[in-house]
Design a protein around this motif. Structure first.
Motif, PDB file in Angstrom:
ATOM      1  N   LYS A  74      -4.712  -1.079  -4.214  1.00 50.22           N
ATOM      2  CA  LYS A  74      -4.976  -1.896  -5.398  1.00 50.22           C
ATOM      3  C   LYS A  74      -5.538  -3.236  -4.943  1.00 50.22           C
ATOM      4  O   LYS A  74      -5.070  -3.804  -3.949  1.00 50.22           O
ATOM      5  CB  LYS A  74      -3.698  -2.121  -6.212  1.00 50.22           C
ATOM      6  CG  LYS A  74      -3.153  -0.885  -6.912  1.00 50.22           C
ATOM      7  CD  LYS A  74      -1.943  -1.251  -7.773  1.00 50.22           C
ATOM      8  CE  LYS A  74      -1.400  -0.063  -8.529  1.00 50.22           C
ATOM      9  NZ  LYS A  74      -0.220  -0.434  -9.359  1.00 50.22           N
ATOM     10  N   SER A  75      -6.483  -3.757  -5.687  1.00 57.03           N
ATOM     11  CA  SER A  75      -7.128  -5.001  -5.281  1.00 57.03           C
ATOM     12  C   SER A  75      -6.150  -6.170  -5.231  1.00 57.03           C
ATOM     13  O   SER A  75      -6.315  -7.096  -4.430  1.00 57.03           O
ATOM     14  CB  SER A  75      -8.288  -5.335  -6.229  1.00 57.03           C
ATOM     15  OG  SER A  75      -7.839  -5.478  -7.564  1.00 57.03           O
ATOM     16  N   GLU A  76      -5.118  -6.118  -6.048  1.00 55.87           N
ATOM     17  CA  GLU A  76      -4.166  -7.233  -6.092  1.00 55.87           C
ATOM     18  C   GLU A  76      -3.267  -7.280  -4.861  1.00 55.87           C
ATOM     19  O   GLU A  76      -2.641  -8.309  -4.569  1.00 55.87           O
ATOM     20  CB  GLU A  76      -3.296  -7.134  -7.340  1.00 55.87           C
ATOM     21  CG  GLU A  76      -2.352  -5.945  -7.336  1.00 55.87           C
ATOM     22  CD  GLU A  76      -1.560  -5.813  -8.621  1.00 55.87           C
ATOM     23  OE1 GLU A  76      -0.337  -5.675  -8.534  1.00 55.87           O
ATOM     24  OE2 GLU A  76      -2.177  -5.852  -9.702  1.00 55.87           O
ATOM     25  N   HIS A  77      -3.175  -6.187  -4.103  1.00 54.90           N
ATOM     26  CA  HIS A  77      -2.268  -6.150  -2.965  1.00 54.90           C
ATOM     27  C   HIS A  77      -2.635  -7.165  -1.889  1.00 54.90           C
ATOM     28  O   HIS A  77      -1.743  -7.805  -1.303  1.00 54.90           O
ATOM     29  CB  HIS A  77      -2.252  -4.749  -2.347  1.00 54.90           C
ATOM     30  CG  HIS A  77      -1.513  -3.751  -3.167  1.00 54.90           C
ATOM     31  ND1 HIS A  77      -1.588  -2.397  -2.931  1.00 54.90           N
ATOM     32  CD2 HIS A  77      -0.682  -3.895  -4.230  1.00 54.90           C
ATOM     33  CE1 HIS A  77      -0.838  -1.755  -3.802  1.00 54.90           C
ATOM     34  NE2 HIS A  77      -0.290  -2.635  -4.606  1.00 54.90           N
ATOM     35  N   PHE A  78      -3.912  -7.293  -1.592  1.00 49.40           N
ATOM     36  CA  PHE A  78      -4.333  -8.171  -0.497  1.00 49.40           C
ATOM     37  C   PHE A  78      -4.010  -9.635  -0.799  1.00 49.40           C
ATOM     38  O   PHE A  78      -3.310 -10.285   0.002  1.00 49.40           O
ATOM     39  CB  PHE A  78      -5.818  -7.958  -0.221  1.00 49.40           C
ATOM     40  CG  PHE A  78      -6.318  -8.626   1.027  1.00 49.40           C
ATOM     41  CD1 PHE A  78      -5.746  -8.356   2.257  1.00 49.40           C
ATOM     42  CD2 PHE A  78      -7.384  -9.517   0.970  1.00 49.40           C
ATOM     43  CE1 PHE A  78      -6.217  -8.963   3.420  1.00 49.40           C
ATOM     44  CE2 PHE A  78      -7.859 -10.127   2.117  1.00 49.40           C
ATOM     45  CZ  PHE A  78      -7.277  -9.848   3.345  1.00 49.40           C
TER      46      PHE A  78
ATOM     47  N   LYS B 107      -5.121   7.706  -1.095  1.00 45.65           N
ATOM     48  CA  LYS B 107      -5.957   8.602  -0.292  1.00 45.65           C
ATOM     49  C   LYS B 107      -5.081   9.195   0.807  1.00 45.65           C
ATOM     50  O   LYS B 107      -4.773   8.540   1.799  1.00 45.65           O
ATOM     51  CB  LYS B 107      -7.142   7.830   0.308  1.00 45.65           C
ATOM     52  CG  LYS B 107      -8.215   8.742   0.887  1.00 45.65           C
ATOM     53  CD  LYS B 107      -9.364   7.962   1.476  1.00 45.65           C
ATOM     54  CE  LYS B 107     -10.438   8.942   1.979  1.00 45.65           C
ATOM     55  NZ  LYS B 107     -11.399   8.269   2.867  1.00 45.65           N
ATOM     56  N   ASN B 108      -4.665  10.446   0.614  1.00 46.47           N
ATOM     57  CA  ASN B 108      -3.747  11.094   1.536  1.00 46.47           C
ATOM     58  C   ASN B 108      -3.987  12.603   1.502  1.00 46.47           C
ATOM     59  O   ASN B 108      -4.966  13.074   0.910  1.00 46.47           O
ATOM     60  CB  ASN B 108      -2.296  10.748   1.168  1.00 46.47           C
ATOM     61  CG  ASN B 108      -1.989  11.024  -0.300  1.00 46.47           C
ATOM     62  OD1 ASN B 108      -2.651  11.851  -0.941  1.00 46.47           O
ATOM     63  ND2 ASN B 108      -0.997  10.347  -0.855  1.00 46.47           N
ATOM     64  N   TYR B 109      -3.086  13.355   2.123  1.00 44.06           N
ATOM     65  CA  TYR B 109      -3.249  14.804   2.170  1.00 44.06           C
ATOM     66  C   TYR B 109      -3.272  15.411   0.768  1.00 44.06           C
ATOM     67  O   TYR B 109      -4.110  16.280   0.470  1.00 44.06           O
ATOM     68  CB  TYR B 109      -2.131  15.439   2.994  1.00 44.06           C
ATOM     69  CG  TYR B 109      -2.062  16.929   2.797  1.00 44.06           C
ATOM     70  CD1 TYR B 109      -3.024  17.775   3.348  1.00 44.06           C
ATOM     71  CD2 TYR B 109      -1.054  17.499   2.014  1.00 44.06           C
ATOM     72  CE1 TYR B 109      -2.978  19.149   3.140  1.00 44.06           C
ATOM     73  CE2 TYR B 109      -0.995  18.869   1.802  1.00 44.06           C
ATOM     74  CZ  TYR B 109      -1.960  19.689   2.362  1.00 44.06           C
ATOM     75  OH  TYR B 109      -1.920  21.045   2.144  1.00 44.06           O
ATOM     76  N   ASP B 110      -2.374  14.978  -0.102  1.00 50.24           N
ATOM     77  CA  ASP B 110      -2.306  15.546  -1.453  1.00 50.24           C
ATOM     78  C   ASP B 110      -3.607  15.332  -2.204  1.00 50.24           C
ATOM     79  O   ASP B 110      -4.078  16.223  -2.926  1.00 50.24           O
ATOM     80  CB  ASP B 110      -1.143  14.940  -2.238  1.00 50.24           C
ATOM     81  CG  ASP B 110       0.211  15.402  -1.718  1.00 50.24           C
ATOM     82  OD1 ASP B 110       0.269  16.467  -1.073  1.00 50.24           O
ATOM     83  OD2 ASP B 110       1.209  14.691  -1.946  1.00 50.24           O
ATOM     84  N   ALA B 111      -4.195  14.142  -2.059  1.00 47.09           N
ATOM     85  CA  ALA B 111      -5.456  13.853  -2.742  1.00 47.09           C
ATOM     86  C   ALA B 111      -6.574  14.740  -2.211  1.00 47.09           C
ATOM     87  O   ALA B 111      -7.363  15.301  -2.985  1.00 47.09           O
ATOM     88  CB  ALA B 111      -5.817  12.380  -2.566  1.00 47.09           C
TER      89      ALA B 111
ATOM     90  N   HIS C 292      -4.925  -1.925  11.395  1.00 46.66           N
ATOM     91  CA  HIS C 292      -3.719  -1.325  11.952  1.00 46.66           C
ATOM     92  C   HIS C 292      -3.230  -0.147  11.113  1.00 46.66           C
ATOM     93  O   HIS C 292      -2.738   0.855  11.653  1.00 46.66           O
ATOM     94  CB  HIS C 292      -2.615  -2.387  12.063  1.00 46.66           C
ATOM     95  CG  HIS C 292      -1.337  -1.877  12.643  1.00 46.66           C
ATOM     96  ND1 HIS C 292      -1.152  -1.682  14.004  1.00 46.66           N
ATOM     97  CD2 HIS C 292      -0.166  -1.490  12.046  1.00 46.66           C
ATOM     98  CE1 HIS C 292       0.070  -1.214  14.220  1.00 46.66           C
ATOM     99  NE2 HIS C 292       0.689  -1.084  13.058  1.00 46.66           N
ATOM    100  N   TYR C 293      -3.367  -0.231   9.811  1.00 49.87           N
ATOM    101  CA  TYR C 293      -2.902   0.820   8.899  1.00 49.87           C
ATOM    102  C   TYR C 293      -3.550   2.172   9.205  1.00 49.87           C
ATOM    103  O   TYR C 293      -2.929   3.220   9.028  1.00 49.87           O
ATOM    104  CB  TYR C 293      -3.222   0.412   7.456  1.00 49.87           C
ATOM    105  CG  TYR C 293      -2.850   1.436   6.406  1.00 49.87           C
ATOM    106  CD1 TYR C 293      -1.537   1.579   5.967  1.00 49.87           C
ATOM    107  CD2 TYR C 293      -3.823   2.250   5.838  1.00 49.87           C
ATOM    108  CE1 TYR C 293      -1.196   2.506   5.000  1.00 49.87           C
ATOM    109  CE2 TYR C 293      -3.497   3.186   4.869  1.00 49.87           C
ATOM    110  CZ  TYR C 293      -2.185   3.310   4.450  1.00 49.87           C
ATOM    111  OH  TYR C 293      -1.861   4.237   3.492  1.00 49.87           O
TER     112      TYR C 293
ATOM    113  N   ILE D 198       0.837  -1.201   0.000  1.00 48.76           N
ATOM    114  CA  ILE D 198       0.000   0.000   0.000  1.00 48.76           C
ATOM    115  C   ILE D 198       0.872   1.250   0.000  1.00 48.76           C
ATOM    116  O   ILE D 198       0.596   2.210  -0.729  1.00 48.76           O
ATOM    117  CB  ILE D 198      -0.950  -0.012   1.209  1.00 48.76           C
ATOM    118  CG1 ILE D 198      -1.975  -1.128   1.058  1.00 48.76           C
ATOM    119  CG2 ILE D 198      -1.661   1.335   1.358  1.00 48.76           C
ATOM    120  CD1 ILE D 198      -2.776  -1.399   2.290  1.00 48.76           C
ATOM    121  N   ASP D 199       1.893   1.260   0.833  1.00 48.17           N
ATOM    122  CA  ASP D 199       2.779   2.424   0.889  1.00 48.17           C
ATOM    123  C   ASP D 199       3.438   2.690  -0.460  1.00 48.17           C
ATOM    124  O   ASP D 199       3.716   3.837  -0.811  1.00 48.17           O
ATOM    125  CB  ASP D 199       3.864   2.203   1.950  1.00 48.17           C
ATOM    126  CG  ASP D 199       3.318   2.338   3.369  1.00 48.17           C
ATOM    127  OD1 ASP D 199       2.243   2.929   3.526  1.00 48.17           O
ATOM    128  OD2 ASP D 199       3.976   1.835   4.295  1.00 48.17           O
TER     129      ASP D 199
END
Length: 244
Positions: free
Chosen positions: A64-68, A161-165, A211-212, A58-59
């Motif tokens: 992305k759906s493939e990450h999990f 999804k972060n500050y920049d977004a 946790h994230y 994620i970082d």
């Protein structure tokens, strides 16, 4: 006074975390069965390593759906390497399938979702939806819940999804930051970006949190910063703050 309300989607308006937790339970049970007899492959070791791989992905490139399912395979391959157990294509395919299945469940709203959004709209507030993830997956959830009734074209889907977004959304629209609120369960992706951007924030506290999403808050709010446990509390909380 009319307020502009940015709602998160997953685990704010609809259930999400609990489906991931259920699949992780299934994943951990499978590995404990396959690696039975190997002392290094404990339940906590499996869960910690899976989370480590998941967060690293994620970082690197966002939601992305493939990450999990990829984190499942990476964890499985890690334990094969340290134990010397041979990997199996059949087992890898099984892990990928259960990992990707988390995106295929029916969407379920949080209690009083519709009532809360209806009340806020009837009170004259402008409702926006801001969610993180793959557009196709998030749009399916939005369509299943018919959320276009409340948000119309004011829907923003961002893979990161972060500050920049958030700042990009605020700058591209006609937002008055003194009357704009971010409402969501994630301290990392909802609360801290909102406080950094100088808007109000409502942290919707989940019973079980990923946790994230949990990080320290080292910012002094410029406006309101509230913690609530149910959607029905939102209209009254906003009304109380605005009428002070």
């Amino acid at each position: 006074m009319k307020q502009q309300l940015l709602f998160d989607l997953d685990d704010t308006l609809i259930y999400c975390n609990r489906y991931f937790f259920e699949v992780i339970d299934q994943f951990a049970d499978s590995l404990k069965t396959w690696f039975n007899g190997y002392s290094a492959v404990t339940d906590s070791a499996i869960r910690d390593k899976q989370m480590e791989f998941d967060l690293a992905l994620i970082d690197k490139s966002g939601f992305k759906s493939e990450h999990f399912p990829r984190s499942f395979l990476n964890t499985y391959q890690h334990f094969c390497a340290i134990t010397g157990r041979d990997s199996s294509k059949q087992e890898e395919n099984f892990l990928w399938d259960i990992g990707i299945s988390v995106y295929q469940h029916d969407t379920e709203p949080y209690p009083n979702m519709e009532q809360t959004l209806t009340q806020l709209a009837s009170e004259g507030h402008e409702l926006h939806l801001y969610t993180g993830g793959e557009p196709k997956i998030q749009q399916r959830k939005i369509d299943q819940m018919e959320l276009g009734r409340f948000f119309e074209s004011r829907i923003y889907i961002r893979q990161l999804k972060n500050y920049d977004a958030l700042e990009g959304i605020l700058q591209s629209g006609s937002f008055d930051r003194t009357q704009t609120w971010m409402i969501g369960n994630s301290i990392r992706t909802d609360v801290v970006p909102a406080l950094t951007a100088g808007i109000h924030a409502i942290h919707m506290q989940a019973q079980e949190e990923w946790h994230y999403n949990i990080i320290p808050i080292d910012l002094e709010p410029k406006g309101a910063f509230l913690r609530l446990q149910q959607l029905l509390d939102i209209p009254h909380a906003i009304k109380q703050f605005v009428s002070r």
